[in-house]
Enzyme design. Structure first.
Site, PDB file in Angstrom:
ATOM      1  CD  GLU A 427      46.145 -21.556   1.091  1.00  6.94           C
ATOM      2  OE1 GLU A 427      47.136 -20.865   1.349  1.00  6.94           O
ATOM      3  OE2 GLU A 427      46.217 -22.741   0.765  1.00  6.94           O
TER       4      GLU A 427
HETATM    5  C1  LIG Z   1      37.522 -22.705  -5.701  1.00  2.24           C
HETATM    6  C2  LIG Z   1      37.524 -22.403  -4.228  1.00  2.24           C
HETATM    7  C3  LIG Z   1      38.065 -23.307  -3.338  1.00  2.24           C
HETATM    8  C4  LIG Z   1      38.001 -23.063  -1.963  1.00  2.24           C
HETATM    9  N1  LIG Z   1      38.435 -24.019  -1.070  1.00  2.24           N
HETATM   10  C5  LIG Z   1      38.183 -23.859   0.250  1.00  2.24           C
HETATM   11  C6  LIG Z   1      38.433 -24.926   1.173  1.00  2.24           C
HETATM   12  O1  LIG Z   1      38.907 -25.997   0.809  1.00  2.24           O
HETATM   13  N2  LIG Z   1      38.102 -24.743   2.479  1.00  2.24           N
HETATM   14  C7  LIG Z   1      37.567 -23.565   2.923  1.00  2.24           C
HETATM   15  O2  LIG Z   1      37.282 -23.468   4.119  1.00  2.24           O
HETATM   16  N3  LIG Z   1      37.336 -22.511   2.085  1.00  2.24           N
HETATM   17  C8  LIG Z   1      37.614 -22.644   0.760  1.00  2.24           C
HETATM   18  N4  LIG Z   1      37.367 -21.606  -0.120  1.00  2.24           N
HETATM   19  C9  LIG Z   1      36.849 -20.336   0.397  1.00  2.24           C
HETATM   20  C10 LIG Z   1      37.794 -19.133   0.211  1.00  2.24           C
HETATM   21  O3  LIG Z   1      38.795 -19.160   1.190  1.00  2.24           O
HETATM   22  C11 LIG Z   1      36.917 -17.876   0.253  1.00  2.24           C
HETATM   23  O4  LIG Z   1      36.252 -17.788  -0.966  1.00  2.24           O
HETATM   24  C12 LIG Z   1      37.694 -16.627   0.537  1.00  2.24           C
HETATM   25  O5  LIG Z   1      38.120 -16.628   1.862  1.00  2.24           O
HETATM   26  C13 LIG Z   1      36.909 -15.345   0.246  1.00  2.24           C
HETATM   27  O6  LIG Z   1      35.630 -15.385   0.794  1.00  2.24           O
HETATM   28  P1  LIG Z   1      34.356 -14.934  -0.077  1.00  2.24           P
HETATM   29  O7  LIG Z   1      34.469 -15.635  -1.382  1.00  2.24           O
HETATM   30  O8  LIG Z   1      33.159 -15.173   0.732  1.00  2.24           O
HETATM   31  O9  LIG Z   1      34.582 -13.382  -0.349  1.00  2.24           O
HETATM   32  P2  LIG Z   1      34.181 -12.185   0.624  1.00  2.24           P
HETATM   33  O10 LIG Z   1      34.687 -12.436   1.980  1.00  2.24           O
HETATM   34  O11 LIG Z   1      32.747 -11.877   0.456  1.00  2.24           O
HETATM   35  O12 LIG Z   1      35.070 -10.984   0.011  1.00  2.24           O
HETATM   36  C14 LIG Z   1      34.674 -10.267  -1.155  1.00  2.24           C
HETATM   37  C15 LIG Z   1      35.800  -9.320  -1.556  1.00  2.24           C
HETATM   38  O13 LIG Z   1      36.010  -8.345  -0.533  1.00  2.24           O
HETATM   39  C16 LIG Z   1      37.363  -8.346  -0.117  1.00  2.24           C
HETATM   40  N5  LIG Z   1      37.411  -8.049   1.314  1.00  2.24           N
HETATM   41  C17 LIG Z   1      36.744  -8.675   2.312  1.00  2.24           C
HETATM   42  N6  LIG Z   1      37.052  -8.115   3.492  1.00  2.24           N
HETATM   43  C18 LIG Z   1      37.947  -7.124   3.238  1.00  2.24           C
HETATM   44  C19 LIG Z   1      38.627  -6.153   4.040  1.00  2.24           C
HETATM   45  N7  LIG Z   1      38.480  -6.095   5.369  1.00  2.24           N
HETATM   46  N8  LIG Z   1      39.432  -5.273   3.431  1.00  2.24           N
HETATM   47  C20 LIG Z   1      39.594  -5.305   2.093  1.00  2.24           C
HETATM   48  N9  LIG Z   1      38.986  -6.193   1.293  1.00  2.24           N
HETATM   49  C21 LIG Z   1      38.166  -7.082   1.852  1.00  2.24           C
HETATM   50  C22 LIG Z   1      37.861  -9.729  -0.448  1.00  2.24           C
HETATM   51  O14 LIG Z   1      39.281  -9.735  -0.608  1.00  2.24           O
HETATM   52  C23 LIG Z   1      37.138 -10.011  -1.744  1.00  2.24           C
HETATM   53  O15 LIG Z   1      37.834  -9.411  -2.797  1.00  2.24           O
HETATM   54  C24 LIG Z   1      37.449 -21.835  -1.493  1.00  2.24           C
HETATM   55  C25 LIG Z   1      36.946 -20.896  -2.410  1.00  2.24           C
HETATM   56  C26 LIG Z   1      36.964 -21.177  -3.753  1.00  2.24           C
HETATM   57  C27 LIG Z   1      36.381 -20.171  -4.692  1.00  2.24           C
END
Ligand SMILES: Cc1cc2nc3c(=O)[nH]c(=O)nc-3n(C[C@H](O)[C@H](O)[C@H](O)COP(=O)(O)OP(=O)(O)OC[C@H]3O[C@@H](n4cnc5c(N)ncnc54)[C@H](O)[C@@H]3O)c2cc1C
Length: 687
Positions: A427
């Site tokens: 989230e």
């Molecule tokens: C167990 C689990 C359950 C989930 N359930 C769902 C679900 O039910 N439905 C769904 O749609 N999604 C779901 N997700 C997805 C979740 O919302 C994403 O993992 C999350 O949005 C982060 O995306 P990413 O993992 O690709 O990280 P990335 O977007 O690659 O980010 C990597 C890091 O960079 C940081 N970052 C990125 N952009 C910026 C910025 N502009 N400024 C500063 N920092 C930044 C992030 O905070 C993070 O620390 C789930 C994920 C997990 C792990």
């Protein structure tokens, strides 16, 4: 002369208008929707520099869910692996048929439609026993098909799906994230096109979703994609992010692979496939095409503040309760751990962070139950509660030491330790939330005048701009002046008429004055930092430090409110607030050091000296925790106690010289032991 004045005035405002236009950040359509979603409450008071929580009283809302069902669930499945397991179907069937998936479904469709406070407390209790069950209950009751249908579904969609979501025939999930759209949720999202197939308007979309919670077991699936209409076939709606519903038997849908989220055994996996979706299966029908992001943001404005904070509270409660009892009885060097100052320091950290989470969860639930949808506060709650809960667990692990490292029945921390990063990531991952959202969105949405200025610039309305700009100037001057003034007790009584002010406890008065003063100082510093305009998006060190101050102020006011409502311990409240204020003094120091030289004189007078908490006071706080049973009672609330937690409770009632005590003590200090697999060992030795 008069005419000339008006003309001159207009020219001046038009000049200002152009200047402001230059410094306001570039705001994308998706950001604008996020900014306009939800409303404000205590966050605006903080930006105004004046917090008054008199309108937030305990609401005493009636309970709608039978608590016995929660106990039955935990009794039956509390120790089970949820997924993958032979019992997965049985568990989901129990949850569904007992309405655990229907807390947000309206009563008229067979749902529970409980208050936020009731749902939060149930979720906390479930999570204290089994975080995997907690996740399984959380997802259908947060942003997903149930909530989206309740708010935006057509009459037919509501009638078709909501009753079956309420009784568990449908298990929902919601797929937004894919390999190329994580934090930037709509950046490179799956693309769908409107096409005509067999005379019907359909959406042709290839989806590739990952990380989707409940996807492996879901049979009602919400998906988000970017909709294009290259041949202008749609009669209503528009191009853009769109949300549609499909069932698991939908032709082309592949629910074939799952993830293993750090051995947290809840269903999580992928959704893939090339699909044709009837355009009327867009949530809300064709007219809602292109409105998906708005729908998501409106729901997130409230939802983000409930489930993850409730889960963070659960792990923190168990950690505090279990580790405190353990430290009371576990002896080394012929003394209980609790008597060692090194252990006390960590315990105090744990209780301090937990109190912040507990107080703010209760206040936020109250704000939500009062009908507000505070978008910025929900971001604060998500980031602060999950980050602080991880701190609690780190300290708890250190104290429980070997007992926390080795898996086994007496280890009450391992399940939370491995699940803590999940709450932090989902989230809106916390790094993004802290660095970009909380202050970035806060200054534009929660500030009493900047949002109006922003709207007037975006709509090119110079008259509105004039009014908002004048209000802004008055506000800036008032905050600047107030930031110099001392807060008098007289003023304080007007703003915080707590019964406690009439007592002679100077200590509290000081903390209260300090909190009030710091809130005023924040309001002024925020006005100065706002001059950075769009640069704030890049300058994330600055934005995150301001976010920390803002979040801590919200927590401190929550702690003050929680004590007012529950009358638990003034001494403890003072201590927690003082620590939050101290953290903020350090943050203010950083801001003062890092703002450009031209801005520094404006905030040179802001206080940064911490009121140090002495070692003696730290020990006094441990005595308060030991002697004031109300504190532990509040921590224990909503913990489901069985197994080792029950033993940790029982041991307090036993005489230290009794055999029962020794028996119980041995159980508490016991760690898991497993037979060595001889064959494997031979192989290993050979290797
Ligand atoms: C167990 C689990 C359950 C989930 N359930 C769902 C679900 O039910 N439905 C769904 O749609 N999604 C779901 N997700 C997805 C979740 O919302 C994403 O993992 C999350 O949005 C982060 O995306 P990413 O993992 O690709 O990280 P990335 O977007 O690659 O980010 C990597 C890091 O960079 C940081 N970052 C990125 N952009 C910026 C910025 N502009 N400024 C500063 N920092 C930044 C992030 O905070 C993070 O620390 C789930 C994920 C997990 C792990």
């Amino acid at each position: 002369m008069f005419k000339n004045n008006i003309l001159c005035n207009r020219k001046m405002y038009s000049f200002l208008f152009q200047q402001i236009k230059k410094i306001i950040p570039r705001i994308s359509a998706t950001e604008l929707i996020a900014l306009r979603s939800g409303n404000t409450s205590v966050d605006r008071m903080i930006f105004k520099g004046n917090v008054n929580l008199n309108n937030y009283k305990n609401l005493n809302l009636s309970k709608k869910f039978d608590e016995k069902k929660v106990n039955e669930l935990l009794n039956k499945y509390g120790n089970e692996i949820v997924y993958p397991s032979k019992k997965t179907n049985e568990i989901f069937s129990f949850l569904g048929s007992n309405k655990f998936f229907s807390f947000i479904v309206p009563e008229k469709y067979g749902g529970i439609e409980s208050s936020v406070s009731e749902f939060s407390s149930i979720l906390t209790k479930i999570t204290t026993k089994n975080p995997e069950l907690g996740v399984s209950v959380m997802v259908p009751n947060s942003l997903g098909p149930g909530e989206l249908l309740s708010h935006y579904g057509t009459k037919e969609q509501k009638e078709k799906y909501l009753p079956k979501l309420a009784n568990g025939v449908y298990i929902p999930c919601f797929g937004l994230t894919g390999p190329n759209n994580g934090s930037d949720a709509t950046g490179t999202i799956d693309v769908g096109n409107v096409v005509k197939k067999d005379g019907k308007l359909m959406i042709h979309v290839t989806i590739n979703k990952r990380y989707i919670t409940l996807a492996p077991v879901a049979n009602l699936i919400g998906i988000a994609f970017n909709l294009n209409d290259p041949n202008c076939l749609m009669e209503t709606g528009k191009e853009g992010v769109t949300l549609a519903l499909i069932e698991s038997n939908h032709s082309g849908l592949k629910q074939e692979t799952r993830h293993n989220p750090l051995d947290n055994n809840f269903p999580n996996g992928t959704l893939k496939g090339e699909l044709y979706i009837d355009i009327e299966d867009i949530i809300g029908g064709q007219k809602n095409a292109g409105h998906g992001w708005k729908m998501l943001m409106e729901c997130l404005a409230a939802g983000r503040g409930i489930c993850l904070p409730g889960s963070a509270l659960a792990s923190s409660k168990v950690a505090c309760y279990g580790v405190f009892q353990y430290a009371k009885h576990r002896k080394q060097f012929k003394m209980p751990l609790l008597e060692m100052e090194g252990v006390r320091e960590k315990l105090l950290n744990m209780f301090y962070n937990t109190w912040c989470i507990q107080s703010s969860v209760h206040l936020t639930n109250n704000i939500l139950d009062s009908g507000n949808k505070p978008a910025v506060l929900s971001a604060v709650m998500k980031q602060q509660s999950t980050d602080r809960a991880r701190e609690v667990l780190n300290d708890a692990m250190d104290i429980h030491a070997g007992g926390a490292i080795c898996l086994g029945e007496s280890n009450f921390l391992s399940k939370f330790y491995k699940s803590a990063p999940v709450g932090i990531t989902v989230e809106g991952s916390n790094t993004l939330t802290r660095n970009l959202i909380i202050f970035g969105q806060g200054i534009n949405k929660s500030h009493p005048h900047i949002s109006d200025i922003l709207e007037s610039v975006l709509s090119n309305n110079i008259d509105n701009f004039k009014t908002s700009f004048n209000s802004m100037i008055q506000h800036v001057i008032a905050c600047y002046v107030k930031s110099f003034r001392l807060v008098s007790i007289k003023n304080l009584q007007m703003q915080l008429p707590y019964e406690i002010l009439t007592t002679k406890k100077d200590n509290f008065k000081n903390v209260c004055i300090e909190l009030e003063k710091q809130t005023q100082e924040f309001a002024h510093v925020a006005n100065v930092v706002a001059l950075k305009g769009g640069a704030l998006k890049r300058e994330q060190y600055l934005s995150a430090t301001m976010a920390d101050i803002f979040s801590n102020l919200y927590l401190a006011h929550s702690v003050s409110w929680y004590e007012r409502e529950n009358n638990i311990s003034e001494t403890w409240r003072n201590y927690v607030i003082q620590r939050l204020l101290n953290e903020n003094y350090n943050s203010f120091r950083l801001i003062k050091k890092n703002l450009p030289f031209s801005m520094r004189p404006l905030i040179a007078h802001i206080r940064t000296r911490t009121t140090d908490i002495t070692f003696k006071q730290q020990n006094e706080m441990i005595n308060t925790l030991k002697n004031n049973s109300k504190i532990m009672k509040a921590i224990e609330e909503d913990i489901y106690k069985d197994g080792i937690l029950e033993e940790l409770e029982q041991i307090n009632y036993l005489s230290e010289v009794s055999d029962e005590y020794k028996h119980c003590y041995n159980k508490i200090i016991n760690v898991g032991e497993y037979p060595i697999e001889k064959k494997k060992l031979d192989f290993d030795v050979h290797y």
